[in-house]
Write an enzyme that holds these catalytic residues in place. Structure first.
Site, PDB file in Angstrom:
ATOM      1  NE  ARG A  83      -2.615   1.002   3.463  1.00 53.25           N
ATOM      2  CZ  ARG A  83      -3.319   0.739   4.559  1.00 53.25           C
ATOM      3  NH1 ARG A  83      -4.573   0.332   4.460  1.00 53.25           N
ATOM      4  NH2 ARG A  83      -2.786   0.868   5.749  1.00 53.25           N
ATOM      5  CE  LYS A 185      -2.319   4.755   7.134  1.00 56.66           C
ATOM      6  NZ  LYS A 185      -3.597   5.281   7.627  1.00 56.66           N
ATOM      7  CD  GLU A 221     -11.801   5.852   4.397  1.00 57.03           C
ATOM      8  OE1 GLU A 221     -11.281   4.957   5.062  1.00 57.03           O
ATOM      9  OE2 GLU A 221     -11.228   6.420   3.453  1.00 57.03           O
TER      10      GLU A 221
HETATM   11  N1  PLP Z   1      -9.350   4.434   6.556  1.00 55.56           N
HETATM   12  C1  PLP Z   1      -8.533   5.420   6.964  1.00 55.56           C
HETATM   13  C2  PLP Z   1      -8.831   6.801   6.509  1.00 55.56           C
HETATM   14  C3  PLP Z   1      -7.436   5.130   7.788  1.00 55.56           C
HETATM   15  O1  PLP Z   1      -6.619   6.107   8.195  1.00 55.56           O
HETATM   16  C4  PLP Z   1      -7.198   3.807   8.191  1.00 55.56           C
HETATM   17  C5  PLP Z   1      -6.036   3.467   8.992  1.00 55.56           C
HETATM   18  O2  PLP Z   1      -5.044   3.020   8.521  1.00 55.56           O
HETATM   19  C6  PLP Z   1      -8.077   2.812   7.745  1.00 55.56           C
HETATM   20  C7  PLP Z   1      -9.141   3.160   6.935  1.00 55.56           C
HETATM   21  C8  PLP Z   1      -7.861   1.382   8.116  1.00 55.56           C
HETATM   22  O3  PLP Z   1      -6.837   0.798   7.364  1.00 55.56           O
HETATM   23  P1  PLP Z   1      -6.014  -0.412   7.949  1.00 55.56           P
HETATM   24  O4  PLP Z   1      -7.001  -1.450   8.319  1.00 55.56           O
HETATM   25  O5  PLP Z   1      -5.148  -0.848   6.827  1.00 55.56           O
HETATM   26  O6  PLP Z   1      -5.272   0.111   9.109  1.00 55.56           O
HETATM   27  C1  COI Z   2      -4.033   3.524  11.337  1.00 55.51           C
HETATM   28  O1  COI Z   2      -4.966   2.867  11.781  1.00 55.51           O
HETATM   29  O2  COI Z   2      -2.914   3.024  11.158  1.00 55.51           O
HETATM   30  C2  COI Z   2      -4.202   4.927  10.982  1.00 55.51           C
HETATM   31  O3  COI Z   2      -3.401   5.410  10.247  1.00 55.51           O
HETATM   32  C3  COI Z   2      -5.343   5.657  11.543  1.00 55.51           C
HETATM   33  C4  COI Z   2      -5.019   6.968  12.172  1.00 55.51           C
HETATM   34  C5  COI Z   2      -4.099   6.890  13.337  1.00 55.51           C
HETATM   35  C6  COI Z   2      -4.639   7.992  11.175  1.00 55.51           C
END
Ligand code: PLP
Ligand code: COI
Length: 340
Positions: A83, A185, A221
């Protein structure tokens, strides 16, 4: 197991503290250097760095977990490596070879082993990799050099109370554009979310829910996590959209809901006007883990799902399954766990 840092593990929230080592590697003249562990938490970069002016940066978030026998393990770190490279492609930054990424994460966790919280406290070591454009530049264009750094911090729950229902409100603003950078991200998405987050907090909510930027009719989201719901006939549903972050937790839950819990699991549109189709809802992500959603406020009315105080049975099962795997109590699907 080495001696642990003197920390009140059971009362950690999600806040920064300096740990002993971070990793840093520089990309210059077309290639990455070997990288090294350093002890300072300060960067010295050109004032003309693209990361500072034009938001040329992206980051990741993953965790290290202490198992019952004291070992340490990572959850799906190769997915984070993939990612961060999608973000790098989108913002014209150099990709990081996956092995380099995972190896650097392992180095940081090993070097900071005393900060990996003990099993049973619920706390974990949150790992934050970042990739930023640096060097002298002022025209709008990609940077001449890049820094890839990783630091880590011991953390407890991201939302207060952890596995306790939180209410969210629907934002009138967007965090991303229809063909923008929502699926990457990148810091810009989070900068765009700060004001809505501030308003949500001011009004007593945990965070806000974003709707699709084109029609404002579908749930996208949460500002810091993805959304899921359990329908009245037991289907696990999570929004499908090109402008949300492809959450690793979300894809893990889609798999576990189907394979471990025997639920139908679907990615599809979720209409904000049809919340009554869900008997339970939650936010999911690395930091959020699974945070049950008590209710969602939309157009001045709070729609409550299962309860504002109690966690629904499906959400509880999903949480126990996910955390069971992450902390090594349940067998993981092949390739999900990397031992430190
Ligand atoms: N959506 C956003 C905007 C986020 O910042 C995060 C955190 O990483 C997620 C979703 C969840 O992603 P993940 O499950 O890969 O941590
Ligand atoms: C994560 O869950 O890793 C995120 O980046 C969410 C938040 C701390 C920005």
């Amino acid at each position: 197991m080495s001696k642990l840092a003197n920390i009140d593990w059971g009362n950690l929230g999600f806040s920064y503290m300096k740990t002993d080592f971070r990793y840093v590697s520089t990309w210059k003249d077309g290639k990455w250097d070997e990288g090294e562990l350093v002890t300072d938490n300060k960067l010295s970069i050109s004032v003309a760095s693209t990361a500072l002016h034009y938001g040329q940066q992206c980051f990741e978030g993953l965790k290290a977990y202490r198992t019952k026998n004291g070992d340490i393990q990572l959850f799906r770190p190769y997915e984070n490596a993939k990612r961060i490279n999608l973000g790098a492609q989108r913002l014209l930054m150099p990709e990081i070879p996956e092995e380099k990424f995972v190896n650097a994460v392992l180095q940081v966790v090993r070097a900071n082993e005393t900060y990996v919280p003990p099993y049973g406290t619920g706390a974990t070591l949150y790992i934050r990799p970042l990739l930023i454009g640096v060097g002298d530049n002022i025209g709008v264009g990609p940077a001449p050099e890049y820094l890839f750094s990783i630091f880590c911090i011991p953390v407890g729950p991201y939302f207060k109370g952890g596995m306790a229902p939180v209410n969210f409100t629907v934002s009138d603003f967007d965090r991303a554009a229809p063909y923008g950078t929502g699926a990457a991200k990148v810091g810009g998405n989070y900068a765009a979310s700060l004001y809505s987050y501030h308003l949500a907090k001011k009004n007593g909510f945990g965070d806000c829910i974003y709707l699709d930027p084109l029609t404002h009719t579908k749930i996208e989201e949460v500002g810091s996590a993805n959304f899921f719901g359990i329908t009245l006939d037991n289907e696990f549903v999570t929004p499908k959209s090109p402008s949300i972050l492809p959450s690793i937790t979300k894809y893990s839950l889609l798999y576990l809901a189907k394979e471990n819990l025997g639920l139908k699991a679907t990615e599809r549109d979720v209409l904000i006007d049809n919340l009554k189709e869900f008997k339970e809802a939650g936010a999911c992500g690395t930091a959020a883990v699974i945070t049950p959603i008590g209710g969602i406020e939309y157009k001045g009315k709070l729609h409550v799902f299962h309860s504002e105080t109690e966690v629904g049975p499906n959400t509880t099962k999903l949480y126990n399954t996910l955390c069971g795997i992450q902390f090594g109590d349940l067998e993981a699907p092949a390739g999900w766990i990397v031992k430190v």
